[in-house]
Scaffold this active site. Structure first.
Site, PDB file in Angstrom:
ATOM      1  N   GLU A  35       0.855  -1.191   0.000  1.00 11.73           N
ATOM      2  CA  GLU A  35       0.000   0.000   0.000  1.00 11.73           C
ATOM      3  C   GLU A  35       0.886   1.235   0.000  1.00 11.73           C
ATOM      4  OE1 GLU A  35      -2.498   2.951   0.003  1.00 11.73           O
ATOM      5  OE2 GLU A  35      -3.164   0.895  -0.357  1.00 11.73           O
ATOM      6  N   GLN A  36       0.600   2.179  -0.911  1.00  8.50           N
ATOM      7  CA  GLN A  36       1.464   3.346  -1.030  1.00  8.50           C
ATOM      8  C   GLN A  36       1.268   4.365   0.087  1.00  8.50           C
ATOM      9  OE1 GLN A  36       0.783   5.483  -4.667  1.00  8.50           O
ATOM     10  NE2 GLN A  36      -1.425   5.613  -4.363  1.00  8.50           N
ATOM     11  N   ARG A 106     -17.463   3.163   3.518  1.00  7.25           N
ATOM     12  CA  ARG A 106     -16.327   2.495   2.870  1.00  7.25           C
ATOM     13  C   ARG A 106     -15.186   2.261   3.860  1.00  7.25           C
ATOM     14  NH1 ARG A 106     -14.602   2.017  -2.515  1.00  7.25           N
ATOM     15  NH2 ARG A 106     -16.373   3.276  -3.186  1.00  7.25           N
ATOM     16  N   TYR A 209     -28.720   7.835   1.605  1.00 14.19           N
ATOM     17  CA  TYR A 209     -29.056   6.666   2.412  1.00 14.19           C
ATOM     18  C   TYR A 209     -28.267   6.732   3.721  1.00 14.19           C
ATOM     19  CZ  TYR A 209     -24.899   4.928  -0.160  1.00 14.19           C
ATOM     20  OH  TYR A 209     -23.666   4.781  -0.741  1.00 14.19           O
ATOM     21  N   ASP A 287     -11.251  -2.123  -9.984  1.00 11.21           N
ATOM     22  CA  ASP A 287     -11.195  -0.983 -10.892  1.00 11.21           C
ATOM     23  C   ASP A 287     -10.007  -1.038 -11.838  1.00 11.21           C
ATOM     24  OD1 ASP A 287     -13.495   0.111  -9.918  1.00 11.21           O
ATOM     25  OD2 ASP A 287     -12.540   1.697  -8.742  1.00 11.21           O
TER      26      ASP A 287
END
Length: 390
Positions: A35-36, A106, A209, A287
């Site tokens: 992970e950067q 998220r 929501y 993605d």
């Protein structure tokens, strides 16, 4: 072949990368996540997890924990931007059977996955920025700090601007869709119930929501616009611009927009599904393989599906390359179909007169005469369960 002893590097500690690491580790692989950033964290707001994504979380052993951090969606409600009442209400509790639709922040989902990978023994290395990927045999990661890393397999879960995708497919050529989106979270001062509400206006729509036990409301507001330059998930905007763009939205949207203090803003670009998902021993998930517009809420769900299928195919293939080929064969057509559906969905919310009235009347009639059919028209998407096999 089994994955025992297979050294795998996953580039990217988002939802797709962490889920891939967890699924691959469960099949015996020695997995490292790069992970950067200096921490595994998410700056995003809410996401919707539909039954196809929830099935993967359940199969990864995270079902009960996910239920604790998410809000179960009871309905989807479509309304006009200034007329009171509802155009149509889709009752998920009544017509979706045992299928669970949920809202989650998220960051909460990333935290859940990060805790699970660490507990499983996955190695997580922070501040690791990849400059270039060489899909040779073995694959080589050329790091920005000058280091070179190798593994038996590299999984590119590095998102929209993926180095792994560029290595396999060359430079991408996305194009602006003519739409921008703001996102924000605000306190739930309006007592929004456990449902997604979509407010439709000419050239614009707003979705809201609840999150985190109903204490927050997630907002996504989309507007058609002639031009845009930056494609970013972290650009901020003056909330006055958001309120001005939706100034004629009345009722609950107006009350929510009045609370927004620091919205994010990004241009919506359309990317093709990658032609090549693997070469040598480098592959793509999420993605990096198939960026999607947000109009079917499938970005995270498709990444979860990818993660499971990748590990499933590698776990039963006689070799890594054969497993990667089977993974692409099982996923690519579905990704194309889902993204085509998302690409075609936004215009339905943005109709102008004279089409708005008849279209809303048709939605209303459908909701009254065939509510179950309206809820289940996308069963091909939401009820698809990759954990049950090909």
């Amino acid at each position: 072949m089994g994955m025992f002893g297979t050294r795998i590097i996953v580039v990217g500690a988002g939802i797709g990368g962490l889920a891939s690491a967890l699924a691959l580790k469960a099949r015996g692989a020695d997995v490292t996540v790069l992970e950067q950033a200096n921490a595994i964290e998410e700056v995003g707001a809410g996401i919707q997890v539909s039954p196809n994504g929830a099935a993967v979380l359940g199969a990864l052993g995270l079902g009960p924990a996910f239920e604790e951090i998410s809000v179960r969606a009871r309905a989807v409600v479509l309304s006009d931007y200034r007329r009171p009442g509802e155009v149509v209400r889709l009752d998920l509790m009544r017509h979706a059977g045992d299928q669970r639709y949920a809202f989650v922040h998220r960051a909460d989902l990333v935290d859940l996955l990060a805790e699970a990978v660490r507990r499983a023994g996955v190695h997580v290395r922070l501040l690791q920025k990849v400059d270039r990927v060489d899909p040779g045999s073995p694959p080589v990661l050329h790091m920005c700090n000058g280091a070179h890393l190798t593994a038996d397999l590299v999984v590119g879960a590095d998102g929209l601007h993926s180095r792994a995708r560029a290595a396999l497919n060359g430079a991408g050529k996305p194009f602006f869709t003519g739409q921008v989106a703001w996102r924000a979270t605000v306190p739930n001062m309006v007592d929004l119930p456990d449902e997604a509400r979509v407010y439709m206006g000419p050239g614009r729509h707003l979705v809201c929501y609840p999150l985190q036990g109903g204490s927050l409301v997630n907002l996504v507001a989309v507007q058609e616009r002639a031009d845009w330059t930056a494609e970013s998930w972290s650009q901020s905007d003056d909330p006055a611009n958001l309120r001005a763009a939706f100034a004629d939205f009345s009722g609950l949207p107006a009350a929510l927009l009045a609370q927004v203090s620091a919205p994010g803003l990004w241009g919506l670009f359309r990317h093709p599904v990658a032609e090549t998902w693997h070469r040598g021993r480098v592959t793509l998930v999420g993605d990096a393989a198939h960026p999607t517009l947000p109009f079917m809420a499938q970005g995270a769900n498709m990444a979860l599906e990818d993660a499971w299928v990748l590990a499933d195919e590698l776990g039963k293939a006689p070799g890594i390359e054969l497993g990667l080929a089977a993974y692409q064969a099982r996923r690519q057509a579905r990704a194309r179909r889902v993204i085509a559906a998302a690409n075609g969905n936004a215009w339905k919310y943005h109709l102008r007169s004279p089409l708005r009235g008849p279209a809303h009347l048709a939605l209303s009639l459908g909701g009254r005469l065939a509510p179950a059919r309206m809820v289940r028209q996308f069963d091909w998407l939401y009820r698809h369960d990759v954990t049950m096999g090909a």
